[in-house]
Design a protein around this motif. Structure first.
Motif, PDB file in Angstrom:
ATOM      1  N   LEU A   1      15.368  20.376   0.276  1.00 51.10           N
ATOM      2  CA  LEU A   1      14.546  19.188   0.051  1.00 51.10           C
ATOM      3  C   LEU A   1      15.439  17.926  -0.284  1.00 51.10           C
ATOM      4  CD1 LEU A   1      13.015  21.153  -3.069  1.00 51.10           C
ATOM      5  CD2 LEU A   1      11.839  20.659  -0.793  1.00 51.10           C
ATOM      6  N   VAL A   2      14.614  16.779   0.233  1.00 50.96           N
ATOM      7  CA  VAL A   2      15.070  15.472  -0.451  1.00 50.96           C
ATOM      8  C   VAL A   2      14.458  14.984  -1.540  1.00 50.96           C
ATOM      9  CG1 VAL A   2      15.558  13.186   0.533  1.00 50.96           C
ATOM     10  CG2 VAL A   2      15.898  15.234   2.186  1.00 50.96           C
ATOM     11  N   PHE A   3      15.066  14.593  -2.477  1.00 52.28           N
ATOM     12  CA  PHE A   3      14.185  14.164  -3.586  1.00 52.28           C
ATOM     13  C   PHE A   3      14.088  12.669  -3.852  1.00 52.28           C
ATOM     14  CE2 PHE A   3      15.758  18.267  -4.785  1.00 52.28           C
ATOM     15  CZ  PHE A   3      14.610  18.899  -5.217  1.00 52.28           C
ATOM     16  N   VAL A   4      12.985  12.249  -4.201  1.00 51.61           N
ATOM     17  CA  VAL A   4      12.774  10.666  -4.311  1.00 51.61           C
ATOM     18  C   VAL A   4      13.619   9.970  -5.356  1.00 51.61           C
ATOM     19  CG1 VAL A   4      11.495   8.957  -5.406  1.00 51.61           C
ATOM     20  CG2 VAL A   4      10.424  10.781  -3.653  1.00 51.61           C
ATOM     21  N   SER A   5      13.933  11.050  -6.503  1.00 44.81           N
ATOM     22  CA  SER A   5      14.872  10.365  -7.545  1.00 44.81           C
ATOM     23  C   SER A   5      16.381  10.452  -7.064  1.00 44.81           C
ATOM     24  CB  SER A   5      14.931  11.546  -8.722  1.00 44.81           C
ATOM     25  OG  SER A   5      15.105  12.900  -8.416  1.00 44.81           O
ATOM     26  N   ALA A   6      16.560  11.578  -6.148  1.00 46.25           N
ATOM     27  CA  ALA A   6      18.156  11.259  -5.570  1.00 46.25           C
ATOM     28  C   ALA A   6      18.291  10.172  -4.882  1.00 46.25           C
ATOM     29  CB  ALA A   6      18.358  12.531  -4.928  1.00 46.25           C
ATOM     30  N   LEU A   7      17.165   9.911  -3.964  1.00 46.62           N
ATOM     31  CA  LEU A   7      17.213   8.571  -3.267  1.00 46.62           C
ATOM     32  C   LEU A   7      17.401   7.247  -3.897  1.00 46.62           C
ATOM     33  CD1 LEU A   7      14.982   9.584  -0.418  1.00 46.62           C
ATOM     34  CD2 LEU A   7      17.100   9.220  -0.247  1.00 46.62           C
ATOM     35  N   ARG A  37      -1.649  12.440   8.772  1.00 48.53           N
ATOM     36  CA  ARG A  37      -1.894  13.975   9.109  1.00 48.53           C
ATOM     37  C   ARG A  37      -0.880  14.569  10.048  1.00 48.53           C
ATOM     38  NH1 ARG A  37      -6.004  14.748  12.769  1.00 48.53           N
ATOM     39  NH2 ARG A  37      -6.795  12.505  13.011  1.00 48.53           N
ATOM     40  N   ALA A  38       0.154  13.932  10.428  1.00 51.06           N
ATOM     41  CA  ALA A  38       1.169  14.214  11.223  1.00 51.06           C
ATOM     42  C   ALA A  38       2.414  15.279  10.576  1.00 51.06           C
ATOM     43  CB  ALA A  38       1.971  13.062  12.053  1.00 51.06           C
ATOM     44  N   ASP A  39       2.812  16.119  11.200  1.00 53.22           N
ATOM     45  CA  ASP A  39       3.951  16.598  10.702  1.00 53.22           C
ATOM     46  C   ASP A  39       5.044  16.263  11.159  1.00 53.22           C
ATOM     47  OD1 ASP A  39       2.351  18.725   9.604  1.00 53.22           O
ATOM     48  OD2 ASP A  39       2.651  20.231  11.257  1.00 53.22           O
ATOM     49  N   TRP A  40       6.110  15.669  10.388  1.00 52.89           N
ATOM     50  CA  TRP A  40       7.291  14.796  10.977  1.00 52.89           C
ATOM     51  C   TRP A  40       8.485  15.243  10.282  1.00 52.89           C
ATOM     52  CZ3 TRP A  40       9.434  11.414   7.389  1.00 52.89           C
ATOM     53  CH2 TRP A  40       8.544  10.915   6.022  1.00 52.89           C
ATOM     54  N   GLU A  41       9.749  14.782  10.658  1.00 53.37           N
ATOM     55  CA  GLU A  41      11.011  15.208  10.096  1.00 53.37           C
ATOM     56  C   GLU A  41      11.619  14.145   9.606  1.00 53.37           C
ATOM     57  OE1 GLU A  41      14.752  17.838  11.232  1.00 53.37           O
ATOM     58  OE2 GLU A  41      13.351  17.426  12.523  1.00 53.37           O
ATOM     59  N   TRP A  42      12.078  14.355   8.246  1.00 53.18           N
ATOM     60  CA  TRP A  42      12.760  13.051   7.768  1.00 53.18           C
ATOM     61  C   TRP A  42      14.152  13.202   7.924  1.00 53.18           C
ATOM     62  CZ3 TRP A  42      11.980   9.252   4.355  1.00 53.18           C
ATOM     63  CH2 TRP A  42      13.116   8.796   3.710  1.00 53.18           C
ATOM     64  N   THR A  43      14.981  12.112   8.398  1.00 54.74           N
ATOM     65  CA  THR A  43      16.191  11.926   9.001  1.00 54.74           C
ATOM     66  C   THR A  43      16.734  10.409   8.493  1.00 54.74           C
ATOM     67  OG1 THR A  43      15.351  10.635  11.187  1.00 54.74           O
ATOM     68  CG2 THR A  43      15.565  13.039  11.315  1.00 54.74           C
ATOM     69  N   ASP A  44      18.027  10.373   8.721  1.00 56.29           N
ATOM     70  CA  ASP A  44      18.643   9.114   8.280  1.00 56.29           C
ATOM     71  C   ASP A  44      18.019   8.085   8.945  1.00 56.29           C
ATOM     72  OD1 ASP A  44      20.084  10.236   6.494  1.00 56.29           O
ATOM     73  OD2 ASP A  44      22.039  10.532   7.638  1.00 56.29           O
ATOM     74  N   PRO A  45      17.817   7.853  10.310  1.00 53.07           N
ATOM     75  CA  PRO A  45      17.372   6.916  10.911  1.00 53.07           C
ATOM     76  C   PRO A  45      15.960   6.411  10.722  1.00 53.07           C
ATOM     77  CG  PRO A  45      18.226   8.443  12.629  1.00 53.07           C
ATOM     78  CD  PRO A  45      18.260   9.005  11.217  1.00 53.07           C
ATOM     79  N   VAL A  46      15.194   7.424  10.080  1.00 53.34           N
ATOM     80  CA  VAL A  46      13.768   7.094   9.497  1.00 53.34           C
ATOM     81  C   VAL A  46      14.072   6.233   8.366  1.00 53.34           C
ATOM     82  CG1 VAL A  46      11.882   7.922   8.234  1.00 53.34           C
ATOM     83  CG2 VAL A  46      12.506   9.125  10.356  1.00 53.34           C
ATOM     84  N   LEU A  47      14.918   6.397   7.372  1.00 51.60           N
ATOM     85  CA  LEU A  47      15.254   5.615   6.352  1.00 51.60           C
ATOM     86  C   LEU A  47      15.836   4.184   6.662  1.00 51.60           C
ATOM     87  CD1 LEU A  47      15.036   5.076   3.383  1.00 51.60           C
ATOM     88  CD2 LEU A  47      17.260   6.436   3.174  1.00 51.60           C
ATOM     89  N   ASP A  48      16.679   4.279   7.714  1.00 53.26           N
ATOM     90  CA  ASP A  48      17.486   3.101   8.040  1.00 53.26           C
ATOM     91  C   ASP A  48      16.413   1.976   8.564  1.00 53.26           C
ATOM     92  OD1 ASP A  48      19.744   4.264   7.347  1.00 53.26           O
ATOM     93  OD2 ASP A  48      20.273   4.706   9.407  1.00 53.26           O
ATOM     94  N   THR A  49      15.545   2.625   9.574  1.00 48.85           N
ATOM     95  CA  THR A  49      14.412   1.687   9.944  1.00 48.85           C
ATOM     96  C   THR A  49      13.543   1.237   9.081  1.00 48.85           C
ATOM     97  OG1 THR A  49      14.496   3.033  12.219  1.00 48.85           O
ATOM     98  CG2 THR A  49      12.432   1.648  11.691  1.00 48.85           C
ATOM     99  N   ALA A  50      13.250   1.849   8.192  1.00 49.29           N
ATOM    100  CA  ALA A  50      12.469   1.405   6.994  1.00 49.29           C
ATOM    101  C   ALA A  50      13.136   0.164   6.103  1.00 49.29           C
ATOM    102  CB  ALA A  50      12.318   2.509   5.980  1.00 49.29           C
ATOM    103  N   VAL A  51      14.646   0.614   5.763  1.00 48.57           N
ATOM    104  CA  VAL A  51      15.383  -0.474   5.078  1.00 48.57           C
ATOM    105  C   VAL A  51      15.463  -1.758   5.919  1.00 48.57           C
ATOM    106  CG1 VAL A  51      17.640  -0.927   4.370  1.00 48.57           C
ATOM    107  CG2 VAL A  51      16.780   1.239   3.860  1.00 48.57           C
ATOM    108  N   GLU A  52      15.595  -1.708   7.232  1.00 50.69           N
ATOM    109  CA  GLU A  52      15.670  -2.856   7.930  1.00 50.69           C
ATOM    110  C   GLU A  52      14.397  -3.615   7.898  1.00 50.69           C
ATOM    111  OE1 GLU A  52      15.077  -5.144  11.732  1.00 50.69           O
ATOM    112  OE2 GLU A  52      14.101  -3.259  11.194  1.00 50.69           O
ATOM    113  N   ARG A  53      13.193  -2.952   8.077  1.00 45.52           N
ATOM    114  CA  ARG A  53      11.895  -3.445   8.193  1.00 45.52           C
ATOM    115  C   ARG A  53      11.691  -4.161   6.629  1.00 45.52           C
ATOM    116  NH1 ARG A  53       8.181   0.611  10.263  1.00 45.52           N
ATOM    117  NH2 ARG A  53       7.244  -0.863  12.088  1.00 45.52           N
ATOM    118  N   LEU A  54      11.947  -3.591   5.668  1.00 44.43           N
ATOM    119  CA  LEU A  54      11.656  -4.073   4.555  1.00 44.43           C
ATOM    120  C   LEU A  54      12.435  -5.398   4.259  1.00 44.43           C
ATOM    121  CD1 LEU A  54      10.554  -4.092   1.544  1.00 44.43           C
ATOM    122  CD2 LEU A  54      12.584  -2.733   0.818  1.00 44.43           C
TER     123      LEU A  54
END
Length: 409
Positions: free
Chosen positions: A294-300, A320-337
């Motif tokens: 698990l990856v927890f929102v509170s831990a992030l 509806r998609a099944d997908w995988e949490w990875t560091d690049p997923v978060l990195d892309t989101a941080v950069e987009r923000l």
């Protein structure tokens, strides 16, 4: 039980579009046409390990449903439960040497904090299973008196044969149902049941476990499915607009709940649409409490990750998609923000009226959040390269992203 505080939803010019969304029961897209008050029930957490990103992705999907409806100038009656007594919760409390009520209260409080940080709109009614027990007992008695339920060694089971529409939510065959029942809290191998798939309505008191007065049923506690049915019928009534949850709830939870309600009322359907969010994986396997991956929102959040970036990471995948949490997923989101915030901080920009309509169209089309993000990306790219002379544009983009996507810029 109280929910969490609501963030303000900015008003936008014009009016949003009616939502077309995938209905598990029909297997295709349906256009929802609620009345002035749209009604939605979303199954809540069992509070012994909250809030992982699978939870967050599910509640993000149904937060978008609320936002689309609000943009059509409707009110929304959103109901969510908390399964604050259940076998997994009791087992975790025993394992960790904790009082089960303290564990449930602590994890529910953490869930509220995470939902607030992620700007999820709260339910109007946030109901714990324990507080719903006085309303559950009469429903079980009604089912038993109507011949739709039977007793087995003090426990009361629902007979799936009592609902002619049983199976119309998940459309699974009996073999698949039996396997999933065993995996997801059922007891298909128990001797004496009329049908292996029959789910428990009322569990007679077990030694060392909590129980409540069940009147003629005897002391015990409710089964999982009847809890949600009692809450939904009480707060929303039959035929509400959306029953929501993760895809692992289609069977048995939503299938059984629909049958309970339909047998109780003689009406069909329980919900007009059954909407299910995909699963989030980590290291190649679905995030689950049993696997501990698990990856927890509170831990992030403790690690300094901006909740708006977490939300953008969730929005970058179709619900509806099944997908995988990875560091690049978060990195892309941080950069987009960062790009989006820089763009709306400028004093003017390209006209944004068309962008608002693009976001509306994407979300009305089965909550296509990834397309909505790309539309904002295109506006930001023009802003960065060419700028613009519309002083109102950055503010309009900021309000639209907040109102429709729940991301504060």
């Amino acid at each position: 039980m109280h929910a969490w505080p609501a963030s303000e939803v900015p008003a936008l010019p014009g009016k949003g579009r009616d939502l077309r969304i995938h209905d598990t029961a029909t297997g295709g897209l349906v256009t929802l046409d609620p009345g002035p008050v749209a009604r939605i029930y979303v199954c809540g957490i069992t509070p012994y390990d909250a809030t992982h990103l699978g939870h967050a992705a599910t509640y993000n999907a149904f937060d978008l449903v609320q936002r689309v409806w609000l943009d059509t100038k409707r009110q929304v009656h959103y109901v969510q439960n908390v399964t604050d007594v259940d076998d997994p919760l009791l087992e975790r409390a025993v394992r960790d040497g904790q009082d089960w009520t303290e564990l449930a209260e602590r994890e529910t409080a953490l869930f509220r904090e995470d939902m607030t940080a992620l700007r999820m709109l709260p339910p109007r009614d946030y109901i714990g299973a324990v507080e719903a027990i006085p309303g559950i007992v009469p429903l079980v008695e009604r089912l038993r008196n109507a011949g739709a339920a039977y007793e087995l060694e003090g426990d009361v089971y629902f007979s799936v044969e009592a609902d002619p529409h049983f199976g119309e939510v998940s459309h699974l065959d009996a073999g698949a149902m039996r396997l999933l029942s065993a995996e997801r809290g059922g007891d298909p191998e128990r001797p004496g049941k009329k049908n292996p798939l029959d789910p428990m309505l009322w569990m007679a008191a077990r030694e060392g476990e909590p129980s409540w007065d069940g009147g003629a049923l005897g002391p015990g506690r409710p089964g999982w499915h009847i809890e949600c049915v009692a809450i939904a019928l009480d707060r929303l009534g039959m035929g509400f607009d959306v029953q929501g949850g993760g895809s692992d709830l289609a069977f048995p939870h939503h299938e059984m709940g629909a049958s309970h309600a339909q047998a109780l009322t003689g009406e069909h359907p329980f919900a007009k649409a059954y909407v299910h969010a995909g699963m989030v994986a980590l290291n190649g396997e679905k995030m689950s409490k049993s696997k501990g991956n698990l990856v927890f929102v509170s831990a992030l959040r403790r690690d300094g990750v901006n909740p708006a970036a977490i939300r953008l990471a969730l929005l970058s995948h179709h619900y509806r998609a099944d997908w995988e949490w990875t560091d690049p997923v978060l990195d892309t989101a941080v950069e987009r923000l960062g790009r989006w915030r820089a763009a709306v901080s400028r004093p003017d920009g390209p006209v944004a009226d068309g962008l608002v309509e693009e976001i509306r169209e994407a979300l009305a089309n089965d909550l296509d959040a990834p397309s909505a993000l790309l539309a904002v990306d295109r506006w930001v790219a023009i802003q960065q390269s060419d700028g613009g002379a519309d002083e109102s544009a950055p503010g309009l983009v900021s309000r639209a992203v907040d109102a429709l996507l729940g991301v504060a810029l």
